[in-house]
Design a protein around this motif. Sequence first.
Motif, PDB file in Angstrom:
ATOM      1  N   LEU A   9     -59.566  -3.355  11.138  1.00 56.05           N
ATOM      2  CA  LEU A   9     -58.635  -2.861  10.019  1.00 56.05           C
ATOM      3  C   LEU A   9     -57.239  -2.850  10.667  1.00 56.05           C
ATOM      4  O   LEU A   9     -56.482  -3.098   9.874  1.00 56.05           O
ATOM      5  CB  LEU A   9     -58.991  -1.594  10.391  1.00 56.05           C
ATOM      6  CG  LEU A   9     -60.327  -0.220   9.521  1.00 56.05           C
ATOM      7  CD1 LEU A   9     -60.382   1.209   9.240  1.00 56.05           C
ATOM      8  CD2 LEU A   9     -60.637  -0.920   8.096  1.00 56.05           C
ATOM      9  N   GLY A  10     -57.627  -3.062  11.482  1.00 54.55           N
ATOM     10  CA  GLY A  10     -55.872  -3.199  12.207  1.00 54.55           C
ATOM     11  C   GLY A  10     -55.859  -3.392  14.047  1.00 54.55           C
ATOM     12  O   GLY A  10     -57.656  -3.459  15.018  1.00 54.55           O
ATOM     13  N   LEU A  11     -55.228  -3.851  14.928  1.00 48.57           N
ATOM     14  CA  LEU A  11     -55.378  -4.163  16.097  1.00 48.57           C
ATOM     15  C   LEU A  11     -55.267  -2.789  17.255  1.00 48.57           C
ATOM     16  O   LEU A  11     -54.473  -2.001  16.394  1.00 48.57           O
ATOM     17  CB  LEU A  11     -53.847  -4.669  16.704  1.00 48.57           C
ATOM     18  CG  LEU A  11     -53.321  -5.875  18.109  1.00 48.57           C
ATOM     19  CD1 LEU A  11     -55.005  -6.305  18.256  1.00 48.57           C
ATOM     20  CD2 LEU A  11     -53.031  -6.058  17.787  1.00 48.57           C
ATOM     21  N   ILE A  12     -55.884  -3.101  17.745  1.00 43.81           N
ATOM     22  CA  ILE A  12     -56.221  -1.405  18.577  1.00 43.81           C
ATOM     23  C   ILE A  12     -55.933  -2.310  20.008  1.00 43.81           C
ATOM     24  O   ILE A  12     -57.011  -3.250  21.272  1.00 43.81           O
ATOM     25  CB  ILE A  12     -57.480  -1.341  18.973  1.00 43.81           C
ATOM     26  CG1 ILE A  12     -57.934  -0.169  17.976  1.00 43.81           C
ATOM     27  CG2 ILE A  12     -58.151   0.238  20.082  1.00 43.81           C
ATOM     28  CD1 ILE A  12     -59.632  -0.148  17.557  1.00 43.81           C
ATOM     29  N   SER A  13     -55.125  -1.564  21.043  1.00 44.72           N
ATOM     30  CA  SER A  13     -54.906  -2.584  22.579  1.00 44.72           C
ATOM     31  C   SER A  13     -55.626  -1.063  23.099  1.00 44.72           C
ATOM     32  O   SER A  13     -55.026   0.302  23.329  1.00 44.72           O
ATOM     33  CB  SER A  13     -53.943  -2.778  22.713  1.00 44.72           C
ATOM     34  OG  SER A  13     -52.593  -2.055  22.414  1.00 44.72           O
ATOM     35  N   MET A  14     -56.629  -0.998  24.525  1.00 46.31           N
ATOM     36  CA  MET A  14     -56.142   0.061  25.379  1.00 46.31           C
ATOM     37  C   MET A  14     -56.057  -1.417  26.918  1.00 46.31           C
ATOM     38  O   MET A  14     -56.151  -1.591  26.759  1.00 46.31           O
ATOM     39  CB  MET A  14     -57.935   0.224  25.468  1.00 46.31           C
ATOM     40  CG  MET A  14     -57.766   1.426  24.912  1.00 46.31           C
ATOM     41  SD  MET A  14     -59.344   1.755  24.797  1.00 46.31           S
ATOM     42  CE  MET A  14     -60.456   0.994  23.733  1.00 46.31           C
ATOM     43  N   ALA A  15     -55.048  -0.249  27.911  1.00 48.79           N
ATOM     44  CA  ALA A  15     -54.404  -0.395  28.815  1.00 48.79           C
ATOM     45  C   ALA A  15     -55.708   0.001  29.994  1.00 48.79           C
ATOM     46  O   ALA A  15     -56.895  -0.303  29.092  1.00 48.79           O
ATOM     47  CB  ALA A  15     -53.929   0.087  29.652  1.00 48.79           C
ATOM     48  N   GLN A  16     -55.286  -0.793  31.513  1.00 50.05           N
ATOM     49  CA  GLN A  16     -57.218  -0.428  32.222  1.00 50.05           C
ATOM     50  C   GLN A  16     -57.767   1.682  32.401  1.00 50.05           C
ATOM     51  O   GLN A  16     -56.080   1.606  32.162  1.00 50.05           O
ATOM     52  CB  GLN A  16     -56.807  -1.076  33.769  1.00 50.05           C
ATOM     53  CG  GLN A  16     -55.676  -0.837  34.219  1.00 50.05           C
ATOM     54  CD  GLN A  16     -54.664  -1.876  34.986  1.00 50.05           C
ATOM     55  OE1 GLN A  16     -56.028  -2.676  35.577  1.00 50.05           O
ATOM     56  NE2 GLN A  16     -53.885  -0.777  35.961  1.00 50.05           N
ATOM     57  N   SER A  17     -58.497   1.567  32.928  1.00 51.41           N
ATOM     58  CA  SER A  17     -58.935   2.347  33.345  1.00 51.41           C
ATOM     59  C   SER A  17     -59.008   3.590  32.504  1.00 51.41           C
ATOM     60  O   SER A  17     -59.018   4.735  33.204  1.00 51.41           O
ATOM     61  CB  SER A  17     -58.187   3.123  34.658  1.00 51.41           C
ATOM     62  OG  SER A  17     -58.074   2.231  35.630  1.00 51.41           O
ATOM     63  N   THR A  18     -59.282   3.210  30.740  1.00 48.16           N
ATOM     64  CA  THR A  18     -59.476   4.244  29.913  1.00 48.16           C
ATOM     65  C   THR A  18     -60.815   4.118  29.865  1.00 48.16           C
ATOM     66  O   THR A  18     -61.592   3.093  29.838  1.00 48.16           O
ATOM     67  CB  THR A  18     -59.215   3.760  28.762  1.00 48.16           C
ATOM     68  OG1 THR A  18     -57.180   3.411  29.130  1.00 48.16           O
ATOM     69  CG2 THR A  18     -59.403   4.360  27.422  1.00 48.16           C
ATOM     70  N   ILE A  19     -61.241   5.493  29.342  1.00 49.45           N
ATOM     71  CA  ILE A  19     -62.293   5.808  29.050  1.00 49.45           C
ATOM     72  C   ILE A  19     -62.651   6.328  28.038  1.00 49.45           C
ATOM     73  O   ILE A  19     -62.450   7.329  27.641  1.00 49.45           O
ATOM     74  CB  ILE A  19     -62.889   6.433  30.480  1.00 49.45           C
ATOM     75  CG1 ILE A  19     -63.136   5.828  31.562  1.00 49.45           C
ATOM     76  CG2 ILE A  19     -64.662   6.999  30.029  1.00 49.45           C
ATOM     77  CD1 ILE A  19     -63.471   7.241  32.852  1.00 49.45           C
ATOM     78  N   LEU A  20     -64.003   5.774  27.240  1.00 53.22           N
ATOM     79  CA  LEU A  20     -63.950   6.119  25.968  1.00 53.22           C
ATOM     80  C   LEU A  20     -65.694   7.199  25.722  1.00 53.22           C
ATOM     81  O   LEU A  20     -66.386   5.934  26.246  1.00 53.22           O
ATOM     82  CB  LEU A  20     -64.008   4.839  24.903  1.00 53.22           C
ATOM     83  CG  LEU A  20     -63.206   4.140  24.604  1.00 53.22           C
ATOM     84  CD1 LEU A  20     -63.176   3.248  23.779  1.00 53.22           C
ATOM     85  CD2 LEU A  20     -61.417   5.827  24.477  1.00 53.22           C
TER      86      LEU A  20
END
Length: 75
Positions: A9-20
């Motif tokens: 749908l659109g761009l998703i950006s995640m930085a380091q050390s992120t937990i989902l």
Amino acid sequence: EGVQLRGDLGLISMAQSTILDKDVIVRPPLTISSPYTYKQVKIGTNCYIGTKTLVCALSIGSNTFIGENCIIVSL
């Protein structure tokens, strides 16, 4: 029990050390006027997003803890 990143749908950006955690959905938000388009989602560093949480927001700042069963939106 899976994470859904709606990058179609659109761009998703995640930085380091992120937990989902389990069953998290990250979906870009829509613009509020026509023509409707999806905006970019930015998630900062050192974030935790808990089980069964829906994120439909423009950004989540760094060092953020979001618990279970939350709905995070941008208006």
